[in-house]
Design a protein around this motif. Sequence first.
Motif, PDB file in Angstrom:
ATOM      1  N   THR A   2       0.839  -1.207   0.000  1.00  0.00           N
ATOM      2  CA  THR A   2       0.000   0.000   0.000  1.00  0.00           C
ATOM      3  C   THR A   2       0.869   1.249   0.000  1.00  0.00           C
TER       4      THR A   2
ATOM      5  N   THR B 289      -7.493  12.554  -1.730  1.00  0.00           N
ATOM      6  CA  THR B 289      -7.967  11.189  -1.538  1.00  0.00           C
ATOM      7  C   THR B 289      -7.584  10.356  -2.751  1.00  0.00           C
TER       8      THR B 289
ATOM      9  N   HIS C 258      -8.198   6.791  -4.455  1.00  0.00           N
ATOM     10  CA  HIS C 258      -9.203   5.739  -4.420  1.00  0.00           C
ATOM     11  C   HIS C 258      -8.649   4.424  -4.954  1.00  0.00           C
ATOM     12  N   ASP C 259      -9.222   3.345  -4.460  1.00  0.00           N
ATOM     13  CA  ASP C 259      -8.998   1.995  -4.961  1.00  0.00           C
ATOM     14  C   ASP C 259      -7.525   1.574  -4.933  1.00  0.00           C
TER      15      ASP C 259
ATOM     16  N   ASP D 241      -8.287  -1.982  -2.858  1.00  0.00           N
ATOM     17  CA  ASP D 241      -9.704  -1.929  -2.491  1.00  0.00           C
ATOM     18  C   ASP D 241      -9.992  -1.029  -1.296  1.00  0.00           C
ATOM     19  N   LYS D 242      -9.132  -0.076  -1.022  1.00  0.00           N
ATOM     20  CA  LYS D 242      -9.368   0.881   0.055  1.00  0.00           C
ATOM     21  C   LYS D 242      -9.040   2.280  -0.454  1.00  0.00           C
ATOM     22  N   ASP D 243      -9.551   3.281   0.250  1.00  0.00           N
ATOM     23  CA  ASP D 243      -9.287   4.673  -0.088  1.00  0.00           C
ATOM     24  C   ASP D 243      -8.408   5.283   1.005  1.00  0.00           C
ATOM     25  N   TYR D 244      -7.503   6.176   0.599  1.00  0.00           N
ATOM     26  CA  TYR D 244      -6.574   6.785   1.548  1.00  0.00           C
ATOM     27  C   TYR D 244      -6.539   8.290   1.358  1.00  0.00           C
TER      28      TYR D 244
ATOM     29  N   GLN E 298      -6.338   5.762   6.267  1.00  0.00           N
ATOM     30  CA  GLN E 298      -7.444   5.169   5.522  1.00  0.00           C
ATOM     31  C   GLN E 298      -8.674   6.056   5.640  1.00  0.00           C
ATOM     32  N   TRP E 299      -9.322   6.270   4.512  1.00  0.00           N
ATOM     33  CA  TRP E 299     -10.531   7.079   4.476  1.00  0.00           C
ATOM     34  C   TRP E 299     -11.724   6.158   4.615  1.00  0.00           C
ATOM     35  N   VAL E 300     -12.543   6.429   5.619  1.00  0.00           N
ATOM     36  CA  VAL E 300     -13.735   5.633   5.861  1.00  0.00           C
ATOM     37  C   VAL E 300     -14.942   6.491   5.511  1.00  0.00           C
ATOM     38  N   ARG E 301     -15.754   5.983   4.635  1.00  0.00           N
ATOM     39  CA  ARG E 301     -16.933   6.724   4.200  1.00  0.00           C
ATOM     40  C   ARG E 301     -17.974   6.685   5.306  1.00  0.00           C
TER      41      ARG E 301
END
Length: 166
Positions: free
Chosen positions: A91, A129, A131-132, A135-138, A160-163
């Motif tokens: 990552t 941000t 994306h992907d 499979d996670k956004d940061y 990590q960005w949590v929606r």
Amino acid sequence: MKVPPSEQFRGLIKSLGLLIAGAIIGCAAFTAIFHHHLNSVLVKNTELIAENEKLIQDNDLYKRHRTQQNIINRIEVTVEPDDLNSLDKVTAQELEKKVRNELSVLKGQKVASFSEAPHIYQRLLSNKTYHDILDKDYIVNVKTMLLVQTELKVWITAKQWVRSIP
């Protein structure tokens, strides 16, 4: 026809059951060890591919601008995890690659043009941000930008960005 008594084969059946159980346990242990080694090889492979791409880009830029002294030749990005959670190597490498691509517009630019307005490039990456990534956004924030001769060093923090669902 007479059926033989089952007491005769009791020891044989126990031995056969023990052999089958040992084979299953051995297979599970072998698979776990194989998976661990395969994972470490894949991580090392992605590290080497990223390093190779970076060196090829740096070499191409060096060949083009070999005679000029005061331009930005290299961009070095270091990803530091957020205080709460850590990032794995794959990552971190993906984030480094994406940030380096964002800052690739600076390669070949004069050092003086960066020195006049470094805050513009800092804002380019602040709260950005990505994306992907696996499979996670940061979310990436710039911690420090440092220009040393012809090398731009950038330290960023990533979390990590949590929606949030309203």
